[in-house]
Design a protein around this motif. Sequence first.
Motif, short mmCIF file in Angstrom:
data_model
loop_
_atom_site.label_atom_id
_atom_site.label_comp_id
_atom_site.label_asym_id
_atom_site.label_seq_id
_atom_site.Cartn_x
_atom_site.Cartn_y
_atom_site.Cartn_z
N LEU A 229 0.61 -1.15 -0.22
CA LEU A 229 0.09 -0.03 -0.10
C LEU A 229 0.94 1.27 0.13
N ALA A 230 2.08 1.39 0.71
CA ALA A 230 2.64 2.50 1.06
C ALA A 230 3.63 2.70 0.08
N ILE A 231 4.41 1.87 -0.85
CA ILE A 231 5.57 2.35 -1.74
C ILE A 231 5.25 2.17 -3.02
N THR A 232 3.91 1.81 -3.50
CA THR A 232 3.75 1.38 -4.78
C THR A 232 3.27 2.42 -6.01
N ALA A 233 3.15 3.61 -5.12
CA ALA A 233 2.82 4.89 -6.22
C ALA A 233 3.98 5.04 -7.26
N GLU A 234 5.30 4.58 -7.08
CA GLU A 234 6.18 4.53 -8.12
C GLU A 234 6.75 3.32 -8.42
N LYS B 93 15.56 7.84 0.26
CA LYS B 93 14.61 8.67 1.05
C LYS B 93 13.32 8.46 0.81
N THR B 94 12.95 7.96 -0.34
CA THR B 94 11.60 7.93 -0.79
C THR B 94 11.01 6.55 0.02
N LEU B 95 12.02 5.47 0.18
CA LEU B 95 11.66 4.30 0.69
C LEU B 95 11.57 4.64 2.22
N SER B 96 12.81 5.37 2.68
CA SER B 96 12.87 5.69 4.14
C SER B 96 12.51 4.52 5.11
#
Length: 214
Positions: free
Chosen positions: A33-38, A100-103
């Motif tokens: 849910l959290a990191i799949t926008a990219e 930083k995106t994945l943080s």
Amino acid sequence: MGLLSKKDTKLITDPLADNNPITIQVLGICSALAITAELKASLVMGIAVLFVLGVGNVVISLLRNLIPSKIRIIVQLIVVASLVIIVDQVLKAFAFELSKTLSVFIGLIITNCIIMGRFEAFALGNGPWKSFLDGIGNALGYAVILIIVGFFRELLGSGTLFGIPVLGDPIEKTGVYSIGYENNGFMLMPPMALIIVGLIIWVQRSRNKDLIED
């Protein structure tokens, strides 16, 4: 005799479809849910879990006869945390912006139920080779779903793939934007990832009726 027996092959192929850790076992949903926008973030997270689970399963398997039962969870956490630190440092060294995106989500691999579940359910009871194949298979099953979700969310939400415009320029109104298409901002919100995962689950159960619970 080939390198992989029929049973060994199933350790890799089963998690890709009919025993997928996300869509069938319903594990690892948070990162989906959290990191799949990219798409890039989805791919890198998949590779990170592939490394951690593949290597971690082997390490736990090698130590399985040496780990006292009462502290096995602590040992498992130490192993996975060490591997996650390696992944985090490599990302910071070679892909700082992406790190930083994945943080925090890279750090949360430590408590990913898929990884701890495979340590406990498989690596503690099997040899290093089978444990490696099991880790690779489940990590690939996880990565495939993340990549599918990331593909549709970025394409329909931003009109890009890996940050590269593929549908045209929404400002200059080129490509599909010239015929009135607009990016769907809802695709970039976490609930849309859940909807896409739900659609994948529906397709899987429509294709294989044995997956439908009574």
